[in-house]
Design an enzyme around this catalytic site. Structure first.
Site, short mmCIF file in Angstrom:
data_model
loop_
_atom_site.label_atom_id
_atom_site.label_comp_id
_atom_site.label_asym_id
_atom_site.label_seq_id
_atom_site.Cartn_x
_atom_site.Cartn_y
_atom_site.Cartn_z
CB SER A 161 -1.04 -0.09 1.04
OG SER A 161 -2.16 -0.84 1.09
CE LYS A 163 -4.43 2.13 -0.40
NZ LYS A 163 -3.94 0.86 -0.43
CB SER A 187 -4.28 1.83 3.90
OG SER A 187 -3.54 1.15 2.94
#
Length: 504
Positions: free
Chosen positions: A138, A141, A337
């Protein structure tokens, strides 16, 4: 023998006088005792009676208030963190390496790479395979945040509208990229639920009444803003089944969740239709008071609403609601997230650049925006923009460069992402970490985006060291033993070492 003079008393006379005085005293003793007793009794009585003649006793003045309760003679200077100074000492690379190197150890299999830089100068202070591509999870992102803020702008909002349908008695719910819709009324104080379908339904009924509409209303939905597969084929079926992501559409309730408070488990498999059915239900309630009925079935519009013909006397747009700003959505995406929101922001960045609102359009938009921001992208491989796929390949150096661009770069639009970094021990995906003795010194100081897959852990962010120098860092572990507790602890201890570092 000499005779006494007339002035001298004789001894017998003195003795007689003393005896007479004692006799008189004995005789008067009861009277004296009674007098003393009366005086003793009269004093308290006088004290009790006196207020009746003198009035109420004035209260004693209060003691002076302590200094901390008194009004200040002058105002204190405004409280807050002092600005960072470029004159703060840059840590020695050898000292930073000596602090971080022994902490960044894998628990079981796998390896960690990492890079630490001075934020202002870009000077590398620690480098262990920092240019090697890894699966970033993640941390992806962060790249999507940069692309969205650059392509869309921090203040951009997404509009969900209701337009006249292609035939009489039809209205079209048009998805404009807001997937944080609430079923109820709009709440301008929130990011999730900033725009509400109940508010949109009321506005739609008012417009229909003003246009003299009667009879039954049929709801269509237009989700044509996004194209291509709604579900990325590279995502593991197990991740989709577990609710890590859902098919991606340009409108959805609660970021494609049935309940915004429940962030695990099954999700709607057609979020656009789920939102349209909820809108129809809200429209039915609002229309009842106006004498209108709403058909039970909801269908997709056969043509995009922008191509629909306008009926005479009807406006193209009946009602609309707007989302929270892109800046606030980016903050939510990073803090929570949120995979679904990341994929939508990537597609919206593609649409803004004139490309297809698809997965391929999103990955291309992210690459293009990073390149325009001066971040080398030749070696980067992107197969999604949320980080759920294991085919992504990005290095720790890339992430350090991205964090530098956000914290100290020349593009002020990227500063909007700063609030989105979770704070160690306090917020977002770091709220339950940095609690033991080995990491407590980093609590409240380390701000970083987390990344977690089965064999992948990552942490990229920034921290101000003990000398007041802003440092950026990225640590990525691949091939790790699933569930081994020491791996996450290694990341947190390494970041804590930077926060505590007076490495001169």
């Amino acid at each position: 023998m000499t005779k006494p003079t007339a002035a001298e008393p004789r001894p017998d006379r003195v003795r007689h006088s003393v005896q007479a005085g004692v006799t008189r005293l004995r005789r008067s003793w009861p009277a004296l005792l009674l007098t003393a007793l009366l005086v003793v009794l009269m004093v308290p009585a006088a004290l009790l009676v006196a207020p009746g003649f003198l009035g109420p006793e004035l209260p004693a003045p209060p003691p002076p208030a302590p200094a901390w309760q008194q009004a200040p003679a002058r105002l204190s200077p405004e409280a807050g963190l002092t600005p960072l100074s470029a004159s703060a000492s840059i840590p020695l690379a050898s000292s930073v390496t000596a602090q971080v190197e022994p902490l960044l150890k894998a628990d079981g299999g796998g390896t960690f790479t990492g890079l630490v830089q001075d934020a202002l100068t870009g000077q590398v202070l620690f480098d262990r395979g920092g240019s090697d591509n890894r699966v970033p999870a993640s941390n992806m992102k962060l790249l999507t945040a940069v692309a969205a803020l650059r392509a869309l702008g921090p203040e951009r909002r997404f509009t969900t509208s209701v337009k006249s349908g292609p035939a009489a008695g039809q209205v079209v719910l048009v998805g404009g990229g807001d997937v944080l819709l609430a079923p109820g009324e709009s709440n301008g104080e929130q990011v999730m639920g900033h725009a509400g379908l109940a508010t949109l339904a009321v506005g739609t009924v008012e417009a229909l009444k003003a246009a003299g509409t009667s009879g039954e209303i049929k709801v269509l939905v237009d989700d044509s803003l996004f194209t291509g597969p709604a579900l990325n084929p590279v995502w593991a079926e197990g991740d989709v089944a577990a609710g890590e992501v859902a098919p991606v559409y340009p409108l959805a309730l609660n970021s494609a969740r049935y309940d915004p408070a429940v962030t695990t488990g099954p999700r709607p498999q057609d979020p656009a239709m789920t939102a349209a059915e909820e809108f129809a239900a809200r429209l039915r309630t609002a229309a009842a008071a106006a004498g209108l009925t709403v058909a039970a079935a909801v269908e997709r519009s056969p043509v995009p609403a922008s191509a629909s013909g306008e009926e005479p006397g009807k406006p193209a747009v009946l009602a609309e609601v707007e989302s929270a700003t892109v800046a606030r959505q980016v903050d939510l995406m990073l803090q929570a997230s949120d995979n679904y929101l990341a994929e939508v922001l990537g597609r919206m960045a593609a649409v803004a650049a004139g490309h297809a609102g698809s997965n391929d359009g999103a990955t291309a938009a992210v690459r293009a925006q990073l390149a325009d921001a001066g971040i080398p992208v030749d070696s980067i491989q992107l197969v999604d923009v949320c980080g759920l796929a294991t085919g992504n390949q990005v290095s720790a150096r890339h992430f350090a460069d991205v964090v530098r661009a956000i914290t100290t770069g020349t593009d002020g639009r990227l500063r909007a992402a700063l609030d989105g970094f979770p704070v160690a021990g306090l917020s977002g995906t770091l709220d339950t970490r940095y609690r033991d003795d080995s990491t407590a010194r980093g609590a409240g100081l380390v701000r970083a985006k987390t990344g977690t897959l089965n064999t992948v852990l990552a942490l990229s962010g920034y921290v101000v060291d003990a000398d007041g120098r802003l440092l950026v860092f990225s640590f990525i572990g691949n091939g790790l033993t699933p569930g081994a507790a020491g791996n996450r602890a290694a990341l947190d201890r390494a970041a804590t070492a930077l926060a505590a570092c007076g490495c001169r």
